[in-house]
Motif scaffolding. Sequence first.
Motif, PDB file in Angstrom:
ATOM      1  N   SER A 268      48.864 -16.795 112.661  1.00  0.00           N
ATOM      2  CA  SER A 268      48.085 -15.657 111.877  1.00  0.00           C
ATOM      3  C   SER A 268      48.985 -14.922 110.995  1.00  0.00           C
ATOM      4  CB  SER A 268      47.121 -14.906 112.740  1.00  0.00           C
ATOM      5  OG  SER A 268      47.899 -14.069 113.653  1.00  0.00           O
ATOM      6  N   GLY A 269      48.460 -14.102 109.921  1.00  0.00           N
ATOM      7  CA  GLY A 269      49.014 -13.404 109.225  1.00  0.00           C
ATOM      8  C   GLY A 269      48.224 -12.343 108.508  1.00  0.00           C
ATOM      9  N   ARG A 270      48.473 -11.031 108.223  1.00  0.00           N
ATOM     10  CA  ARG A 270      47.716 -10.307 107.391  1.00  0.00           C
ATOM     11  C   ARG A 270      48.184 -10.530 105.878  1.00  0.00           C
ATOM     12  NH1 ARG A 270      45.369  -6.213 109.748  1.00  0.00           N
ATOM     13  NH2 ARG A 270      46.924  -5.965 111.117  1.00  0.00           N
ATOM     14  N   ILE A 271      46.980 -10.419 105.052  1.00  0.00           N
ATOM     15  CA  ILE A 271      47.322 -10.839 103.677  1.00  0.00           C
ATOM     16  C   ILE A 271      47.767  -9.562 103.101  1.00  0.00           C
ATOM     17  CG2 ILE A 271      45.803 -11.379 101.669  1.00  0.00           C
ATOM     18  CD1 ILE A 271      43.822 -12.703 103.370  1.00  0.00           C
ATOM     19  N   VAL A 272      48.891  -9.391 102.479  1.00  0.00           N
ATOM     20  CA  VAL A 272      49.392  -8.560 101.605  1.00  0.00           C
ATOM     21  C   VAL A 272      49.444  -8.627  99.945  1.00  0.00           C
ATOM     22  CG1 VAL A 272      50.717  -7.841 103.778  1.00  0.00           C
ATOM     23  CG2 VAL A 272      51.770  -9.318 102.209  1.00  0.00           C
ATOM     24  N   GLU A 273      49.328  -9.924  99.654  1.00  0.00           N
ATOM     25  CA  GLU A 273      49.210 -10.164  98.030  1.00  0.00           C
ATOM     26  C   GLU A 273      48.204 -11.205  97.809  1.00  0.00           C
ATOM     27  OE1 GLU A 273      53.127 -11.129  96.913  1.00  0.00           O
ATOM     28  OE2 GLU A 273      52.522 -11.371  94.905  1.00  0.00           O
ATOM     29  N   THR A 274      47.549 -11.079  96.773  1.00  0.00           N
ATOM     30  CA  THR A 274      46.530 -11.924  96.080  1.00  0.00           C
ATOM     31  C   THR A 274      46.492 -12.003  94.749  1.00  0.00           C
ATOM     32  OG1 THR A 274      44.749 -10.493  96.362  1.00  0.00           O
ATOM     33  CG2 THR A 274      45.013 -11.538  98.113  1.00  0.00           C
ATOM     34  N   GLU A 275      46.149 -13.036  94.045  1.00  0.00           N
ATOM     35  CA  GLU A 275      45.887 -13.248  92.963  1.00  0.00           C
ATOM     36  C   GLU A 275      44.356 -13.622  92.519  1.00  0.00           C
ATOM     37  OE1 GLU A 275      50.179 -13.922  90.836  1.00  0.00           O
ATOM     38  OE2 GLU A 275      48.787 -15.450  90.749  1.00  0.00           O
ATOM     39  N   ALA A 276      43.690 -13.154  91.589  1.00  0.00           N
ATOM     40  CA  ALA A 276      42.398 -13.666  91.128  1.00  0.00           C
ATOM     41  C   ALA A 276      42.479 -14.678  90.050  1.00  0.00           C
ATOM     42  CB  ALA A 276      41.306 -12.675  90.998  1.00  0.00           C
ATOM     43  N   TYR A 277      41.802 -15.653  90.187  1.00  0.00           N
ATOM     44  CA  TYR A 277      41.538 -16.693  89.283  1.00  0.00           C
ATOM     45  C   TYR A 277      39.937 -16.895  88.722  1.00  0.00           C
ATOM     46  CZ  TYR A 277      46.238 -17.747  89.276  1.00  0.00           C
ATOM     47  OH  TYR A 277      47.808 -17.448  89.342  1.00  0.00           O
ATOM     48  N   ASN A 278      39.739 -16.433  87.357  1.00  0.00           N
ATOM     49  CA  ASN A 278      38.487 -16.094  87.162  1.00  0.00           C
ATOM     50  C   ASN A 278      37.522 -17.292  86.402  1.00  0.00           C
ATOM     51  OD1 ASN A 278      36.386 -14.227  86.957  1.00  0.00           O
ATOM     52  ND2 ASN A 278      36.996 -13.529  85.100  1.00  0.00           N
ATOM     53  N   GLY A 279      37.635 -18.447  87.051  1.00  0.00           N
ATOM     54  CA  GLY A 279      37.143 -19.495  86.671  1.00  0.00           C
ATOM     55  C   GLY A 279      37.205 -20.019  85.217  1.00  0.00           C
ATOM     56  N   SER A 280      35.971 -20.507  84.694  1.00  0.00           N
ATOM     57  CA  SER A 280      35.906 -21.335  83.225  1.00  0.00           C
ATOM     58  C   SER A 280      36.323 -20.329  82.402  1.00  0.00           C
ATOM     59  CB  SER A 280      34.513 -21.702  83.133  1.00  0.00           C
ATOM     60  OG  SER A 280      33.478 -20.531  83.086  1.00  0.00           O
ATOM     61  N   THR A 281      36.432 -18.730  82.118  1.00  0.00           N
ATOM     62  CA  THR A 281      36.845 -18.136  81.217  1.00  0.00           C
ATOM     63  C   THR A 281      38.238 -17.455  81.345  1.00  0.00           C
ATOM     64  OG1 THR A 281      36.355 -16.209  82.409  1.00  0.00           O
ATOM     65  CG2 THR A 281      34.605 -17.228  81.085  1.00  0.00           C
ATOM     66  N   ASP A 282      39.068 -18.249  82.330  1.00  0.00           N
ATOM     67  CA  ASP A 282      40.414 -17.822  82.732  1.00  0.00           C
ATOM     68  C   ASP A 282      41.452 -18.928  82.327  1.00  0.00           C
ATOM     69  OD1 ASP A 282      42.794 -17.031  83.748  1.00  0.00           O
ATOM     70  OD2 ASP A 282      41.957 -16.404  85.735  1.00  0.00           O
ATOM     71  N   LYS A 283      42.101 -18.576  81.244  1.00  0.00           N
ATOM     72  CA  LYS A 283      43.145 -19.830  80.749  1.00  0.00           C
ATOM     73  C   LYS A 283      44.226 -20.221  81.913  1.00  0.00           C
ATOM     74  CE  LYS A 283      42.873 -18.930  75.843  1.00  0.00           C
ATOM     75  NZ  LYS A 283      42.908 -17.519  75.756  1.00  0.00           N
ATOM     76  N   ALA A 284      44.355 -19.268  82.887  1.00  0.00           N
ATOM     77  CA  ALA A 284      45.443 -19.598  83.963  1.00  0.00           C
ATOM     78  C   ALA A 284      44.855 -20.360  84.983  1.00  0.00           C
ATOM     79  CB  ALA A 284      45.928 -18.142  84.363  1.00  0.00           C
ATOM     80  N   SER A 285      43.571 -20.348  84.886  1.00  0.00           N
ATOM     81  CA  SER A 285      42.645 -21.236  86.264  1.00  0.00           C
ATOM     82  C   SER A 285      42.840 -22.639  85.704  1.00  0.00           C
ATOM     83  CB  SER A 285      41.412 -20.588  86.181  1.00  0.00           C
ATOM     84  OG  SER A 285      40.684 -21.551  87.254  1.00  0.00           O
ATOM     85  N   HIS A 286      42.740 -23.693  86.954  1.00  0.00           N
ATOM     86  CA  HIS A 286      42.682 -25.058  86.831  1.00  0.00           C
ATOM     87  C   HIS A 286      41.270 -25.194  86.418  1.00  0.00           C
ATOM     88  CE1 HIS A 286      46.081 -25.463  89.912  1.00  0.00           C
ATOM     89  NE2 HIS A 286      46.449 -25.063  88.730  1.00  0.00           N
ATOM     90  N   ALA A 287      40.224 -24.281  86.454  1.00  0.00           N
ATOM     91  CA  ALA A 287      39.025 -24.706  86.157  1.00  0.00           C
ATOM     92  C   ALA A 287      38.567 -23.966  84.825  1.00  0.00           C
ATOM     93  CB  ALA A 287      37.932 -24.030  87.192  1.00  0.00           C
ATOM     94  N   TYR A 288      39.561 -23.717  84.070  1.00  0.00           N
ATOM     95  CA  TYR A 288      39.301 -23.411  82.654  1.00  0.00           C
ATOM     96  C   TYR A 288      38.503 -24.108  81.785  1.00  0.00           C
ATOM     97  CZ  TYR A 288      40.046 -21.621  77.849  1.00  0.00           C
ATOM     98  OH  TYR A 288      39.798 -21.221  76.812  1.00  0.00           O
ATOM     99  N   ALA A 289      37.559 -23.511  81.337  1.00  0.00           N
ATOM    100  CA  ALA A 289      36.553 -24.194  80.162  1.00  0.00           C
ATOM    101  C   ALA A 289      35.747 -25.404  81.162  1.00  0.00           C
ATOM    102  CB  ALA A 289      37.401 -25.175  79.075  1.00  0.00           C
ATOM    103  N   GLY A 290      35.455 -24.791  82.199  1.00  0.00           N
ATOM    104  CA  GLY A 290      34.798 -25.649  83.130  1.00  0.00           C
ATOM    105  C   GLY A 290      35.343 -27.122  83.505  1.00  0.00           C
ATOM    106  N   ARG A 291      36.678 -27.118  83.413  1.00  0.00           N
ATOM    107  CA  ARG A 291      37.288 -28.487  83.761  1.00  0.00           C
ATOM    108  C   ARG A 291      36.892 -28.659  85.490  1.00  0.00           C
ATOM    109  NH1 ARG A 291      43.049 -27.091  82.908  1.00  0.00           N
ATOM    110  NH2 ARG A 291      43.350 -28.706  84.344  1.00  0.00           N
ATOM    111  N   ARG A 292      36.574 -29.884  85.504  1.00  0.00           N
ATOM    112  CA  ARG A 292      35.983 -30.249  86.849  1.00  0.00           C
ATOM    113  C   ARG A 292      36.513 -31.596  87.199  1.00  0.00           C
ATOM    114  NH1 ARG A 292      30.453 -28.386  88.818  1.00  0.00           N
ATOM    115  NH2 ARG A 292      30.400 -29.403  91.040  1.00  0.00           N
ATOM    116  N   THR A 293      37.468 -31.800  88.050  1.00  0.00           N
ATOM    117  CA  THR A 293      38.250 -33.139  88.587  1.00  0.00           C
ATOM    118  C   THR A 293      38.113 -33.081  89.741  1.00  0.00           C
ATOM    119  OG1 THR A 293      40.470 -32.010  88.393  1.00  0.00           O
ATOM    120  CG2 THR A 293      39.838 -32.972  86.378  1.00  0.00           C
TER     121      THR A 293
END
Length: 186
Positions: free
Chosen positions: A21-46
């Motif tokens: 176990s470990g305590r979370i000290v760092e995170t990053e948010a990926y904002n779905g279809s509107t986020d170019k950095a997300s694998h799900a950008y533009a609703g990409r669904r694979t």
Amino acid sequence: MIARELLGKIIITNIDGITTSGRIVETEAYNGSTDKASHAYAGRRTNRTEPMYASAATAYVYLCYGMHHLFNIVTNQKDIPHAILIRAVEPLQGMEDMLIRTGKRKLDYTLTKGPGNVSKAMGINKLHTGLNLLSNTIFISEDDYKIDETEIASSPRIGVAYAGDDALLAYRFFIKGNPFVSAKPR
DNA sequence: CGACCGATCGTCT
DNA sequence: GACGATCGGTCGA
């Protein structure tokens, strides 16, 4: 924002008969279809991204650079592909096993610094993608540890230069001064 | 220190 | 066929 709320929470894994176990000290948010950095950008669904479209508390794990399994927590309703990448934890239990898994000799801050190291130390791999995080294999818990808002900092995300303007969004959150927090953006 | 580079392979075009 | 939501080692200052 859930990426912020996850800071200070605990990830517990029971994998291959080993508990870590470990305590979370760092995170990053990926904002779905509107986020170019997300694998799900533009609703990409694979096949790969499908777990991101599941409801909250699902694991999204994928292979990065051919050798690192990165662990994300899906956070929204079914069909809304929002996810939080866990970038660093502070080890709590099972450090000996983490050392064995990572092949490291001594306990230092690199053990669970960075998303690739977190997964390796905690035994998380691609087989866990799509897993419900209310199971006892991987789950989130909390204890009395409280974080004050003033202890939380944010910055642009790491390694997403390809995302254009979205690379500038301050979607990375971390506990100020925690030695397990990974390097600054390049 | 910082900059650079190789490893390594599943996924998508 | 190209390219990563990375890491750790090496090299030079």
